[in-house]
Design a protein around this motif. Structure first.
Motif, PDB file in Angstrom:
ATOM      1  N   UNK A 181       0.848  -1.196   0.000  1.00  0.00           N
ATOM      2  CA  UNK A 181       0.000   0.000   0.000  1.00  0.00           C
ATOM      3  C   UNK A 181       0.881   1.243   0.000  1.00  0.00           C
ATOM      4  N   UNK A 182       0.511   2.233  -0.832  1.00  0.00           N
ATOM      5  CA  UNK A 182       1.349   3.421  -0.971  1.00  0.00           C
ATOM      6  C   UNK A 182       0.636   4.693  -0.521  1.00  0.00           C
ATOM      7  N   UNK A 183      -0.476   5.030  -1.183  1.00  0.00           N
ATOM      8  CA  UNK A 183      -1.152   6.294  -0.940  1.00  0.00           C
ATOM      9  C   UNK A 183      -2.491   6.290  -1.647  1.00  0.00           C
ATOM     10  N   UNK A 184      -3.309   7.312  -1.389  1.00  0.00           N
ATOM     11  CA  UNK A 184      -4.506   7.546  -2.188  1.00  0.00           C
ATOM     12  C   UNK A 184      -4.083   8.245  -3.473  1.00  0.00           C
ATOM     13  N   UNK A 185      -4.993   8.391  -4.416  1.00  0.00           N
ATOM     14  CA  UNK A 185      -4.622   9.051  -5.675  1.00  0.00           C
ATOM     15  C   UNK A 185      -4.199  10.501  -5.454  1.00  0.00           C
ATOM     16  N   UNK A 186      -4.667  11.104  -4.356  1.00  0.00           N
ATOM     17  CA  UNK A 186      -4.388  12.526  -4.140  1.00  0.00           C
ATOM     18  C   UNK A 186      -3.956  12.836  -2.709  1.00  0.00           C
ATOM     19  N   UNK A 187      -3.309  11.881  -2.052  1.00  0.00           N
ATOM     20  CA  UNK A 187      -2.850  12.188  -0.705  1.00  0.00           C
ATOM     21  C   UNK A 187      -2.171  11.005  -0.036  1.00  0.00           C
ATOM     22  N   UNK A 188      -1.440  11.318   1.042  1.00  0.00           N
ATOM     23  CA  UNK A 188      -0.738  10.292   1.820  1.00  0.00           C
ATOM     24  C   UNK A 188      -1.697   9.545   2.732  1.00  0.00           C
ATOM     25  N   UNK A 189      -1.445   8.268   2.920  1.00  0.00           N
ATOM     26  CA  UNK A 189      -2.335   7.403   3.683  1.00  0.00           C
ATOM     27  C   UNK A 189      -1.795   7.170   5.096  1.00  0.00           C
ATOM     28  N   UNK A 190      -2.720   7.163   6.073  1.00  0.00           N
ATOM     29  CA  UNK A 190      -2.413   6.848   7.459  1.00  0.00           C
ATOM     30  C   UNK A 190      -3.385   5.785   7.955  1.00  0.00           C
ATOM     31  N   UNK A 191      -2.882   4.850   8.770  1.00  0.00           N
ATOM     32  CA  UNK A 191      -3.696   3.823   9.401  1.00  0.00           C
ATOM     33  C   UNK A 191      -3.606   3.998  10.914  1.00  0.00           C
ATOM     34  N   UNK A 192      -4.722   3.781  11.589  1.00  0.00           N
ATOM     35  CA  UNK A 192      -4.746   3.822  13.048  1.00  0.00           C
ATOM     36  C   UNK A 192      -5.212   2.464  13.557  1.00  0.00           C
ATOM     37  N   UNK A 193      -4.437   1.862  14.460  1.00  0.00           N
ATOM     38  CA  UNK A 193      -4.809   0.610  15.114  1.00  0.00           C
ATOM     39  C   UNK A 193      -4.449   0.732  16.587  1.00  0.00           C
ATOM     40  N   UNK A 194      -5.485   0.788  17.443  1.00  0.00           N
ATOM     41  CA  UNK A 194      -5.282   1.046  18.870  1.00  0.00           C
ATOM     42  C   UNK A 194      -4.540   2.380  19.022  1.00  0.00           C
ATOM     43  N   UNK A 195      -3.347   2.377  19.632  1.00  0.00           N
ATOM     44  CA  UNK A 195      -2.608   3.639  19.800  1.00  0.00           C
ATOM     45  C   UNK A 195      -1.494   3.806  18.764  1.00  0.00           C
ATOM     46  N   UNK A 196      -1.457   2.938  17.760  1.00  0.00           N
ATOM     47  CA  UNK A 196      -0.402   3.007  16.742  1.00  0.00           C
ATOM     48  C   UNK A 196      -0.931   3.717  15.493  1.00  0.00           C
ATOM     49  N   UNK A 197      -0.160   4.671  15.002  1.00  0.00           N
ATOM     50  CA  UNK A 197      -0.471   5.351  13.739  1.00  0.00           C
ATOM     51  C   UNK A 197       0.649   5.029  12.759  1.00  0.00           C
ATOM     52  N   UNK A 198       0.279   4.486  11.622  1.00  0.00           N
ATOM     53  CA  UNK A 198       1.263   3.982  10.666  1.00  0.00           C
ATOM     54  C   UNK A 198       1.048   4.635   9.302  1.00  0.00           C
TER      55      UNK A 198
END
Length: 283
Positions: A181-198
């Motif tokens: 996984x890299x990004x959306x077509x027009x922005x950077x992607x972030x994932x949140x799982x519990x207290x971790x942001x990746x």
């Protein structure tokens, strides 16, 4: 009116030669800047990213291309277009001058600046409307440094946007050649799982986004979050509590659905509030 190499001309009088290298070869980079009532948001980061991109592409940076000069050029164009008290999107395109085939005859550059009213609040907002995404698997992005630039070579992003439009999605998530996984077509992607942001690392080929940089700086001040820049597999998307992408025009866009998984938006709302507070204080 637009700015073409320092001269204000009307859009219908602006001329792009057929041998313009940005048009003919994609030999150009660009920056998209949000201006809130005369204030250029995150301008220093935009400027230094643009300079770094020009150096990487072996462009000859003009002596007058200082941060102050380019800001003055933008502000002058905003004034000419009577947009001083509005929220404005400015786009700066820097292209190598005409001449040569793949190998250019010159390293010198030309530039254009255009501005457009966004008709938005001076502060970022989050829409509660559904926002569904899918993976785009027709084409992949190389995991190298060139992919991190805002260049005029963005065909996977364009085709991903068309794919989303044709299939009833709001956006697509792009993958690199390693199928990560890299990004959306027009922005950077972030994932949140519990207290971790990746978020995917630049080494995977994602855009070196200005708002991505802002959020990473903000998150350094909040020890309750564990921040990780590392590769993201498609499988991880469905395990996340939240997904959102970022860019300087929209701010933070929460994703509400991917496949059968639905997501919350508590962390994205909190981060947006912090981001707006930073803007209020002059970013």
């Amino acid at each position: 009116m637009i700015n073409s190499n320092g001269v204000h001309v009307s859009e219908d009088q602006a001329v792009l030669k057929v041998d313009n290298r940005g048009y003919a070869y994609g030999d150009a980079i660009f920056e998209t800047v949000r201006i809130n009532q005369g204030t250029l948001l995150f301008w220093e980061d935009h400027y230094f990213r643009m300079m770094a991109s020009m150096r990487m592409l072996r462009m000859q940076i003009p002596m007058n291309f200082t941060q102050e000069f380019l800001e003055q050029e933008i502000q002058s164009l905003i004034k000419v277009n009577k947009l001083k008290d509005q929220v404005v999107r400015a786009k700066i395109i820097v292209h190598r001058v005409s001449g040569g085939l793949y190998t250019p005859d010159s390293r010198e550059v030309g530039y254009t600046i255009s501005v457009k009213s966004l008709e938005k609040s001076p502060f970022y907002t989050i829409s509660e409307a559904p926002y569904e995404v899918t993976l785009f698997k027709d084409y992949y992005i190389a995991n190298d440094l060139l992919s991190t630039l805002k260049s005029n070579s963005k065909l996977p992003n364009i085709l991903g946007g068309i794919f989303a439009q044709e299939n009833g999605f709001d956006n697509c998530i792009l993958l690199n050649t390693n199928k990560m996984v890299l990004e959306a077509t027009n922005g950077n992607l972030f994932l949140v799982k519990d207290n971790k942001i990746k978020t995917p690392p630049l080494s995977d080929g994602c855009l070196q986004g200005v708002l991505r940089t802002q959020l990473l700086r903000i998150l350094e001040k909040f020890p309750e979050y564990e921040v990780e820049e590392s590769s993201v597999s498609p499988f991880e998307l469905q395990k996340a509590d939240e997904l959102f992408f970022t860019n300087v025009i929209v701010g933070i866009q929460p994703i509400t659905k991917f496949k059968k998984k639905k997501y919350k938006n508590q962390v994205s709302k909190r981060l947006l509030g912090i981001l707006n507070a930073q803007i209020r204080l002059g970013n």
